[in-house]
Design an enzyme around this catalytic site. Structure first.
Site, PDB file in Angstrom:
ATOM      1  CG  ASP A 189     -74.021  66.550  38.446  1.00 37.65           C
ATOM      2  OD1 ASP A 189     -73.983  65.968  39.495  1.00 37.65           O
ATOM      3  OD2 ASP A 189     -73.431  67.653  37.968  1.00 37.65           O
ATOM      4  CE  LYS A 218     -70.603  66.176  33.470  1.00 39.44           C
ATOM      5  NZ  LYS A 218     -70.634  67.537  34.349  1.00 39.44           N
ATOM      6  CG  ASP A 250     -74.102  66.924  33.893  1.00 40.77           C
ATOM      7  OD1 ASP A 250     -73.601  67.873  33.188  1.00 40.77           O
ATOM      8  OD2 ASP A 250     -73.559  66.602  35.242  1.00 40.77           O
ATOM      9  CE  LYS A 271     -75.434  69.773  39.774  1.00 39.83           C
ATOM     10  NZ  LYS A 271     -74.537  70.967  39.688  1.00 39.83           N
ATOM     11  NE  ARG A 289     -63.704  69.504  37.698  1.00 38.25           N
ATOM     12  CZ  ARG A 289     -63.933  70.980  38.039  1.00 38.25           C
ATOM     13  NH1 ARG A 289     -62.476  71.432  38.426  1.00 38.25           N
ATOM     14  NH2 ARG A 289     -64.931  71.729  37.954  1.00 38.25           N
ATOM     15  CD  GLU A 329     -70.510  65.610  37.917  1.00 37.19           C
ATOM     16  OE1 GLU A 329     -70.317  66.158  38.755  1.00 37.19           O
ATOM     17  OE2 GLU A 329     -71.134  65.724  36.614  1.00 37.19           O
ATOM     18  CG  ASP A 341     -72.245  69.296  41.815  1.00 43.62           C
ATOM     19  OD1 ASP A 341     -72.300  68.454  40.971  1.00 43.62           O
ATOM     20  OD2 ASP A 341     -72.526  70.378  42.052  1.00 43.62           O
TER      21      ASP A 341
END
Ligand code: BES
Ligand code: MN
Ligand code: ZN
Length: 500
Positions: free
Chosen positions: A273, A268, A291, A280, A354, A352, A350
Site C-alpha cells: 500500500d 484485506k 497490508d 504515503k 474499504r 483503498e 489511500d
C-alpha cells in the site's frame, strides 16, 4: 523438529535441560527443594540475593549434579500464582525457548503443562505450552544465510512433561491441535514477511492455492477478466494503478454437512500500500508490505481449521491487489461503481482497503453465509486508539461481537469493541455518489466500518481492524519482529466455540 509428550518423574528425565515453572514466592515446593539440595542450596542463595524469586520473566539456569538425570535445570518465573493464566504459560514457554536457543540448546523438556493454572484443563495447558514453544521457534530466514554467526539453535527434540495421573492421549490430542494452529499462524507470518517485490497479488493467490491443495480445501481464482465481467468496479479501481494483475482468491473448506451454511472470512489483501495518488510519506512505507495481514490471517485460519478437521463449513475470500501511484491510477474525486451497484466517491486513494472489501463483502453474500467476519489492516486510527495491544471489533450484531471478544480473551489475542451507531454513517455520505471512502479525521476506525456496513448489512457481520497487530516492530518472545499472524488463534478459538 520433534515435539512429544512425555510422562514420568521430572528429575528422572534424561535431557539437556529440564524446565520447571515457579510461581512467585513458591520456592519451597517439594520438587524445588530436591533441586536445591542437588545444587547445594544454589536456589536458596539466588533467592536470598534477589536473583530469582519466581517473578514473571525471571530465569535461573543451573548445571545440576548426580541426583538429577538432566544435565541442567532451568527455573522460569511465572509471577503471582493468582494472576497466572494460559497466556502467562504460553509466554513463559516462548521466553524459555528464546533463551535456550540463543544458548545453542535445541533439545529440552518442559514441565510447564503441570503448572497449576486456575480453572484450566490439561488439554488447555498442553496447547498453550506447545503454542508458546512452536511460535518461538518461528523465524523468517528466506533471505539470510543459514550459517550466519549468532544464529540461534534450531529446535530439535522438545518434550512436554505431563503428570503421572494425566492422560497421555489427551495431551497428545492437544499437542496436535497446537501444531495445526501454529502451522496456520506461521503460514500467515511467512506471507506477511515476504517482501513486496516477491509478493505480487498473483504470488498471494498461488500461495493460497498451494496451501489449499495440501490441506484438502477447494480453491478458485478470479482474474482481471472475470472481475471485469462480473463488475468488481471498486476492487478494479484500486488495482488499476499497478502493473500487477489483481486476483480474487476464493477458498472453501467443507467440514460440515452439505446444507450447513458457511462462515465466511474476508481478508484485506493489499500486497503493498503505497497510498496511490494520495501517496504515503516515505517513513515506514516499507511496513506497508504487511497490508495483506488480514488476508494472511484468513488464509492461516482456514488452513488450521482444515488440519484440525473442524466440523464447520468455511469460506475464505481475499481480494488481492497492489495500491500504487501511476498514470493509470485512480484519482481523488473519481467515482467507482461497486459490485453491489452502489457508487463510491474516492476522496482519498489511500483509503483503498474499504474499496476492495466492499466488493468482497458483496461477493460472499452469494454464498448465503451464516456469519461474515472481515479482517483488515484498515486504519491508522485504530493504532491511535488501541496501540499495539488489541484489535478493534465492530459490526451489526452484538452477539457475534461478544463471541469474538470472548475468543479474544481465551486465545490471548485481544479485541476491543467500538460502537457502530448510525450517527457515524453521516460522515461517509457523499454529495455525488451513494457513499464516499473517507469520513474525516474523527473516529477514523468507526467511519471505515460504517463504510463497510453499507456492503455488509444483508447478513450477520463483524469487522476486525488489525492495523496495530499484524506487524511486530520490536520483537518479543514468541513474536519475532515482522508479521505476527495475529487473529489466527483468535478465529480458530471462535470457530471451535461455534461447533461445540
Ligand atoms: N493500510 C492503511 C492502514 C494502516 C496504517 C495499516 C498503519 C497499518 C499501519 C490504510 O489503507 C490506510 O492508508 N488508511 C488511511 C485511511 C485514511 C486515508 C482515511 C489511514 O488510516 O490513514
Ligand atoms: Mn491505504
Ligand atoms: Zn491499506
Amino acid at each position: 523438529m520433534q515435539l512429544t509428550i512425555k510422562k514420568g518423574a521430572a528429575l528422572k528425565q534424561k535431557t539437556a535441560c529440564l524446565i520447571l515453572g515457579v510461581c512467585e514466592g513458591k520456592l519451597k515446593e517439594e520438587l524445588l527443594l530436591q533441586v536445591d539440595k542437588d545444587v547445594d542450596g544454589a536456589v536458596t542463595r539466588a533467592a536470598r540475593c534477589k536473583e530469582f524469586s519466581g517473578k514473571k520473566g525471571e530465569t535461573l539456569l543451573l548445571h545440576v549434579g548426580k541426583s538429577i538425570a538432566s544435565e541442567r535445570v532451568l527455573l522460569v518465573g511465572l509471577g503471582k500464582e493468582k494472576g497466572l493464566g494460559l497466556s502467562g504459560l504460553r509466554q513463559a514457554a516462548s521466553s524459555v525457548v528464546k533463551l535456550l536457543t540463543e544458548k545453542q540448546l535445541g533439545s529440552f523438556l518442559l514441565e510447564l503443562p503441570q503448572v497449576a493454572v486456575k480453572k484450566s484443563s490439561l488439554k488447555e495447558r498442553v496447547q498453550a505450552v506447545a503454542e508458546g514453544v512452536l511460535l518461538a521457534g518461528y523465524r523468517y530466514e528466506r533471505y539470510l544465510p543459514v550459517d550466519r554467526p549468532g544464529r540461534p539453535a534450531v529446535l530439535e527434540k522438545v518434550g512436554l512433561l505431563v503428570g503421572e495421573k494425566d492422560s497421555k492421549s489427551e495431551a497428545e490430542a492437544a499437542l496436535q491441535t497446537a501444531q495445526a494452529i501454529v502451522s496456520g499462524v506461521c503460514f500467515a507470518r511467512d506471507l506477511v514477511n515476504a517482501p513486496g517485490n516477491e509478493k505480487s497479488p498473483e504470488y498471494l493467490a498461488l500461495q493460497a492455492v498451494g496451501m489449499a491443495e495440501k490441506c484438502g480445501i477447494s480453491a478458485k481464482l478470479l482474474d482481471r477478466k472475470q472481475l471485469e465481467k462480473q463488475g468488481f468496479g471498486a476492487m478494479l479501481g484500486v488495482a488499476q494503478g499497478s502493473e500487477r494483475d489483481p486476483y480474487l482468491i476464493v477458498l472453501e473448506y467443507r467440514g460440515s454437512t452439505e446444507d450447513a451454511k458457511p462462515i465466511a472470512l474476508v481478508g484485506k489483501g493489499v500486497v503493498f500500500d503505497a497510498g496511490g495518488i494520495s501517496l504515503k510519506p516515505a517513513e515506514k512505507m516499507d511496513e506497508m508490505k504487511m497490508d495483506m495481514g488480514g488476508a494472511a490471517t484468513v488464509l492461516g485460519t482456514i488452513m488450521a481449521a482444515a488440519q484440525m478437521q473442524l466440523p464447520v463449513n468455511l469460506l475464505a475470500v481475499v481480494p488481492a491487489v497492489e495500491n500504487m501511484p501511476s498514470g493509470t491510477a485512480i484519482r481523488p474525486g473519481d467515482i467507482l461503481t461497486s459490485l453491489s451497484g452502489k457508487t463510491i466517491e474516492v476522496l482519498n486513494t489511500d483509503a483503498e482497503g474499504r474499496l476492495i472489501l466492499a466488493d468482497a463483502l458483496t461477493y460472499v453474500g452469494r454464498f448465503e453465509p451464516r456469519v461474515v467476519i472481515d479482517v483488515a489492516t484498515l486504519t491508522g486510527a485504530v493504532i491511535i486508539g488501541l496501540g499495539h495491544h488489541a484489535a478493534a471489533v465492530l459490526g451489526n450484531h452484538d452477539g457475534l461481537a461478544r463471541q469474538l471478544l470472548k475468543a479474544g480473551e481465551r486465545s490471548g489475542e485481544k479485541l476491543w469493541q467500538l460502537p457502530l451507531w448510525e450517527e457515524y454513517a453521516t460522515q461517509v455520505k457523499s454529495d455525488f455518489a451513494d457513499v464516499k471512502n473517507t469520513g474525516g479525521r474523527a473516529a477514523g476506525t468507526i467511519t471505515a466500518a460504517a463504510f463497510l456496513q453499507k456492503f455488509a448489512d444483508d447478513y450477520t457481520w463483524a469487522h476486525l481492524d488489525i492495523a496495530g497487530m499484524a506487524w511486530e516492530g520490536n520483537g518479543k518472545p514468541g513474536l519475532p519482529k515482522g508479521g505476527t499472524g495475529y487473529g489466527v488463534r483468535l478465529l480458530v478459538e471462535y470457530l471451535r466455540g461455534e461447533v461445540k
